[in-house]
Design an enzyme around this catalytic site. Sequence first.
Site, mmCIF file in Angstrom:
data_model
loop_
_atom_site.group_PDB
_atom_site.id
_atom_site.type_symbol
_atom_site.label_atom_id
_atom_site.label_comp_id
_atom_site.label_asym_id
_atom_site.label_seq_id
_atom_site.Cartn_x
_atom_site.Cartn_y
_atom_site.Cartn_z
ATOM 1 N N HIS A 1 0.865 -1.186 0.000
ATOM 2 C CA HIS A 1 0.000 0.000 0.000
ATOM 3 C C HIS A 1 0.900 1.235 0.000
ATOM 4 O O HIS A 1 1.709 1.440 0.901
ATOM 5 C CB HIS A 1 -0.928 0.004 1.219
ATOM 6 C CG HIS A 1 -2.040 -0.992 1.084
ATOM 7 N ND1 HIS A 1 -2.524 -1.720 2.128
ATOM 8 C CD2 HIS A 1 -2.746 -1.372 -0.015
ATOM 9 C CE1 HIS A 1 -3.497 -2.504 1.688
ATOM 10 N NE2 HIS A 1 -3.639 -2.316 0.395
ATOM 11 N N GLU B 1 0.971 -4.859 10.975
ATOM 12 C CA GLU B 1 0.516 -3.467 10.898
ATOM 13 C C GLU B 1 1.353 -2.696 11.911
ATOM 14 O O GLU B 1 1.207 -2.879 13.117
ATOM 15 C CB GLU B 1 -0.975 -3.347 11.230
ATOM 16 C CG GLU B 1 -1.907 -4.051 10.242
ATOM 17 C CD GLU B 1 -2.117 -3.291 8.938
ATOM 18 O OE1 GLU B 1 -1.642 -2.143 8.817
ATOM 19 O OE2 GLU B 1 -2.776 -3.850 8.032
ATOM 20 N N TYR C 1 -13.896 -7.699 10.271
ATOM 21 C CA TYR C 1 -13.647 -6.915 9.056
ATOM 22 C C TYR C 1 -13.068 -7.906 8.061
ATOM 23 O O TYR C 1 -11.968 -8.427 8.264
ATOM 24 C CB TYR C 1 -12.665 -5.785 9.367
ATOM 25 C CG TYR C 1 -12.233 -4.963 8.167
ATOM 26 C CD1 TYR C 1 -13.125 -4.108 7.534
ATOM 27 C CD2 TYR C 1 -10.927 -5.032 7.698
ATOM 28 C CE1 TYR C 1 -12.727 -3.348 6.442
ATOM 29 C CE2 TYR C 1 -10.517 -4.269 6.614
ATOM 30 C CZ TYR C 1 -11.432 -3.437 5.991
ATOM 31 O OH TYR C 1 -11.022 -2.681 4.907
ATOM 32 N N HIS D 1 2.750 -3.731 6.670
ATOM 33 C CA HIS D 1 1.822 -2.625 6.386
ATOM 34 C C HIS D 1 1.805 -1.679 7.592
ATOM 35 O O HIS D 1 2.402 -1.937 8.622
ATOM 36 C CB HIS D 1 0.401 -3.180 6.177
ATOM 37 C CG HIS D 1 0.205 -3.920 4.896
ATOM 38 N ND1 HIS D 1 -0.575 -3.446 3.869
ATOM 39 C CD2 HIS D 1 0.695 -5.113 4.457
ATOM 40 C CE1 HIS D 1 -0.569 -4.301 2.859
ATOM 41 N NE2 HIS D 1 0.198 -5.339 3.184
HETATM 42 ZN ZN ZN Z 1 -1.721 -1.650 4.051
#
Ligand code: ZN
Length: 406
Positions: free
Chosen positions: A174, A369, A346, A294
């Site tokens: 991302h 994360e 989610y 991420h």
């Molecule tokens: Zn991400």
Amino acid sequence: MSKLSSIILLMVLGSTLAYKSYSGYQVLKTAPLTSASMPYINRLSKHFDFWGTPGVGRPATVMVSPEQAPLVVAAFNRMRISHEVLIPDLGPEVEREHGERKATEEANPRVAVYDRYMGCSEIQMHIAQLALTYPDIATELVLTNTPEGRKVKVLKLSNGNAGQKALWFDCAMHAREWITPPVCLRIIDEVIADPALRDMADWYIAPLANPDGYNYTINTDRFWRKTRSPNPDPNCPGIDPNRNFDFLWDAGNPTDYCSEVYPGTNAFSAPEVAAIGNFILDNADSLVLYVAIHSYGEQILYPYGHTVEPVPNVDQLIAAGTASADAIAAVAGTTYTVENSAAGLYFTYGASDDFAYGRGAVQYAYTYELSGGGSAGFDPPASLIQPVVDEVWPGIKALVDYVLAN
Ligand SMILES: [Zn+2]
């Protein structure tokens, strides 16, 4: 005003205008979500830009344009989800960060891996330079060319021992998650410095899994997330690479090209994703660990993203993840939680870790994360790059130790 100063003013304005303004954009934050609200959040997340990983018991944050704000507020009100304005105007924060990054780059044009957020070509050249400097142990592999003509590079670090197990790490899939490439580069530094690490396994590290997108965040739009692949709607290019892998790929709403989680017309339609996916399949015999890095959320997530049903080796996945979280916490007290990707209800489809686990049969697959930070949420200020990589590396090392011992 003299003619010269007008020209200078125009140049300054021009360079400022080239970077997307987030003036008037807000970030809304909900109260901790309940399981009853999650179906709505799952639906909303296809149309609005939710940050982090929403989930039961956690607040959700969503970035909205001035046009989107009343729609999202009305939806929250309808669902009785209480919320507040976390950031009333993102514009000044984005301008400040962009100006600061450019100024530090000009003041310190040398490659400065942990001092500032480096540009795309700087990171790409740094990878090439490492392969040239350490030709006996480091090999630059080019997995594919991107739609904009950049290369998806992987650095292979190996002592050349036959029949070794292999480990994979990718960063910045991302585009806007700027804190992640320095973590991949830190892993590279550690493995280059320590021959014993290379006797444990072969290491494959991709610091920029989505170079077109990353370049776009540096030069044009801070919050770009997707690739830059062309779509039928020229106003909305890009595919969410972490929804485009060939595992339970979900057509979702195939014409919503503007969605931040647009999964593409079919699995592997993003060349970056197809190249990484095929590399995993080609090396399935040796790969024992897949890690996607991420930001943000301070979570170590394990498969699957579409169901809370436990996978066969869930106990080992949790044990290895917990060893990693403990090692991170030991450095400065930062608490990472170890969770099933879908535990917060989610749900995601076509994600890279699920693909590695489900199709590549990689026994240990995770999404890390990292910590967020700054008032804009995405990344800590550049001064915190070093502390973040300092705490995450011991976590990666503990993970690798566990995986190779079990
Ligand atoms: Zn991400």
